[in-house]
Design a protein around this motif. Structure first.
Motif, short mmCIF file in Angstrom:
data_model
loop_
_atom_site.label_atom_id
_atom_site.label_comp_id
_atom_site.label_asym_id
_atom_site.label_seq_id
_atom_site.Cartn_x
_atom_site.Cartn_y
_atom_site.Cartn_z
N ASP A 1 2.88 65.24 -17.11
CA ASP A 1 3.85 65.26 -16.03
C ASP A 1 4.74 66.49 -16.12
N VAL A 2 4.88 67.16 -15.00
CA VAL A 2 5.83 68.27 -14.86
C VAL A 2 7.09 67.71 -14.23
N ARG A 3 8.21 67.91 -14.89
CA ARG A 3 9.50 67.44 -14.37
C ARG A 3 10.41 68.65 -14.19
N ALA A 4 10.90 68.82 -12.96
CA ALA A 4 11.72 70.00 -12.66
C ALA A 4 12.83 69.62 -11.68
N ASN A 5 13.89 70.39 -11.74
CA ASN A 5 14.99 70.26 -10.79
C ASN A 5 15.24 71.60 -10.12
N CYS A 6 15.60 71.56 -8.85
CA CYS A 6 16.02 72.77 -8.14
C CYS A 6 17.47 72.57 -7.72
N THR A 7 18.31 73.55 -8.04
CA THR A 7 19.74 73.47 -7.75
C THR A 7 20.18 74.69 -6.95
N SER A 8 20.91 74.43 -5.87
CA SER A 8 21.52 75.52 -5.09
C SER A 8 23.03 75.32 -5.15
N PRO A 9 23.73 76.18 -5.89
CA PRO A 9 25.14 75.90 -6.17
C PRO A 9 26.10 76.35 -5.08
N ARG A 10 27.16 75.59 -4.92
CA ARG A 10 28.40 75.92 -4.24
C ARG A 10 28.21 76.53 -2.85
N SER A 11 27.99 75.67 -1.89
CA SER A 11 27.90 76.11 -0.50
C SER A 11 28.47 75.02 0.39
N GLN A 12 28.65 75.35 1.65
CA GLN A 12 29.07 74.36 2.64
C GLN A 12 28.47 74.74 3.99
N PRO A 13 27.57 73.92 4.52
CA PRO A 13 27.10 72.64 3.97
C PRO A 13 26.14 72.87 2.80
N PRO A 14 25.77 71.80 2.06
CA PRO A 14 24.80 71.98 0.99
C PRO A 14 23.46 72.46 1.55
N ALA A 15 22.77 73.28 0.79
CA ALA A 15 21.51 73.87 1.25
C ALA A 15 20.41 72.81 1.35
N ASP A 16 19.47 73.03 2.26
CA ASP A 16 18.26 72.22 2.34
C ASP A 16 17.23 72.78 1.37
N LEU A 17 16.78 71.96 0.43
CA LEU A 17 15.87 72.42 -0.62
C LEU A 17 14.45 71.92 -0.36
N THR A 18 13.47 72.77 -0.68
CA THR A 18 12.05 72.42 -0.51
C THR A 18 11.26 72.93 -1.71
N PHE A 19 10.41 72.08 -2.27
CA PHE A 19 9.53 72.46 -3.38
C PHE A 19 8.14 72.79 -2.85
N TYR A 20 7.52 73.83 -3.46
CA TYR A 20 6.13 74.19 -3.17
C TYR A 20 5.38 74.33 -4.49
N ILE A 21 4.12 73.87 -4.51
CA ILE A 21 3.23 74.05 -5.65
C ILE A 21 2.05 74.88 -5.19
N ASN A 22 1.89 76.06 -5.78
CA ASN A 22 0.86 77.01 -5.33
C ASN A 22 0.97 77.24 -3.81
N ASP A 23 2.19 77.42 -3.34
CA ASP A 23 2.51 77.73 -1.93
C ASP A 23 2.21 76.59 -0.97
N GLN A 24 1.95 75.41 -1.47
CA GLN A 24 1.76 74.24 -0.62
C GLN A 24 2.94 73.28 -0.82
N PRO A 25 3.47 72.70 0.28
CA PRO A 25 4.60 71.77 0.13
C PRO A 25 4.26 70.64 -0.83
N ALA A 26 5.19 70.29 -1.69
CA ALA A 26 4.97 69.21 -2.66
C ALA A 26 4.83 67.87 -1.94
N ASP A 27 3.99 67.02 -2.50
CA ASP A 27 3.82 65.68 -1.95
C ASP A 27 5.18 64.97 -1.91
N PRO A 28 5.55 64.39 -0.77
CA PRO A 28 6.87 63.72 -0.67
C PRO A 28 7.09 62.65 -1.73
N SER A 29 6.01 62.00 -2.19
CA SER A 29 6.17 60.94 -3.20
C SER A 29 6.57 61.51 -4.55
#
Length: 304
Positions: free
Chosen positions: A144-172
């Protein structure tokens, strides 16, 4: 945001225009377009932020333009370049967000007053790229790969999206966390988690790449990428190249003195496995004439 008024004849506001959203530190224009009539001429035009007046234009007075301080100094007015209902805001802070009102009033004897409003949204962008954390130095297949993505200090908070090999990560695979507000600044830190198994197909063409993007409206977009290295004794993948490997397959047959007449219908079909021993090791290529048995063995080795 703009508001239009199609009222009757007389002094009236035709349009109020406030850009939205604007970025902290940016300059912009506030516009209040009005129309006079023969019976009503303008005495004063005023701009308010909430209940606070910050700009007044009175054409009969000298100077005709006056500005007033607003609590907290959320915006800086460029007095020299402002005129009539057009106000130049030189710089804006986060506290400038809210409802803006333009008010026009007529000369005596009518003293007719009219107003219109528009809403200003102010956004504060992150000072740095999104940060990917929690990634190990190396992984085994199916780990299992466990990772977090953090975008610090903004207003509004940023919309974050993960990609694996340039493909959107499975929502699950995603783990959603509420943004964290930081004290009196009103800024928020966005965070998104990801947990997924490192399947062989994800590293078939080399190390997998994990990317996180952060976006705020159409004003901000940044990304960060990390590489998921593997540390395994045997990593293999199947590559099929029919045209380029035909000569190699024939050479192998000639060298071994083997002629597979029974499988003549498959002449010219071939394949090979690229086997990588350890991280960063040299590649060893074994060529196969593809009989159903050899091809099946190759697939079995490379898919495990």
């Amino acid at each position: 945001m703009a508001q239009k008024n199609s009222g009757a004849a007389g002094l009236r506001i035709r349009r109020v225009s406030v850009p939205s959203p604007v970025v902290v530190g940016e300059a912009f224009w506030l516009e209040c377009d009005f129309a006079e009539s023969a019976g009503e001429t303008i005495y004063a035009l005023k701009w308010y932020m909430g209940l606070d007046e910050f700009y007044r234009w009175t054409p009969a007075e000298t100077p005709s333009v006056k500005t007033f301080a607003v609590r907290g100094s959320p915006l800086v007015i460029d007095k020299d370049n402002s005129h009539r209902g057009r106000v130049r805001v030189r710089r804006v802070r986060l506290g400038a967000a809210g409802v803006y009102r333009c008010e026009v009033s007529a000369e005596a004897p009518s003293f007719h007053t009219e107003s219109a409003v528009a809403t200003l949204r102010v956004i504060d962008l992150p000072d740095e790229r999104p940060v990917i954390s929690g990634v190990n130095k190396a992984y085994q297949l199916h780990e299992d790969v466990r990772a977090n993505c953090t975008s610090p200090r903004s207003q509004p908070p940023a919309d974050l999206t993960f990609y694996i090999n340039d493909q959107p990560a499975d929502p699950s695979w995603l783990r959603h966390y509420p943004p964290v507000e930081e004290g009196e600044s009103g800024l928020e830190t966005a965070m998104l988690g990801l947990v997924f198994p490192l399947w062989p197909r994800l590293v078939r063409r080399g190390p997998a790449h994990l990317k996180c993007t952060a976006a705020i409206h159409d004003k901000y977009w940044e990304s960060s990428v990390v590489t998921l290295h593997t540390d395994i004794p045997l990593q293999a993948s199947i590559l099929e190249e029919r045209a380029a490997a035909a000569a190699t397959a024939a050479a192998v047959e000639r060298k071994n003195g083997q002629e597979d007449e029974a499988d003549g219908s498959r002449a010219g079909e071939y394949g090979y496995c690229v086997i990588i021993f350890g991280e960063g090791a040299k590649k060893s290529i074994e060529n196969f004439v593809v009989s159903s048995l050899v091809e099946r063995r190759c697939v079995n080795v490379c898919e495990q």
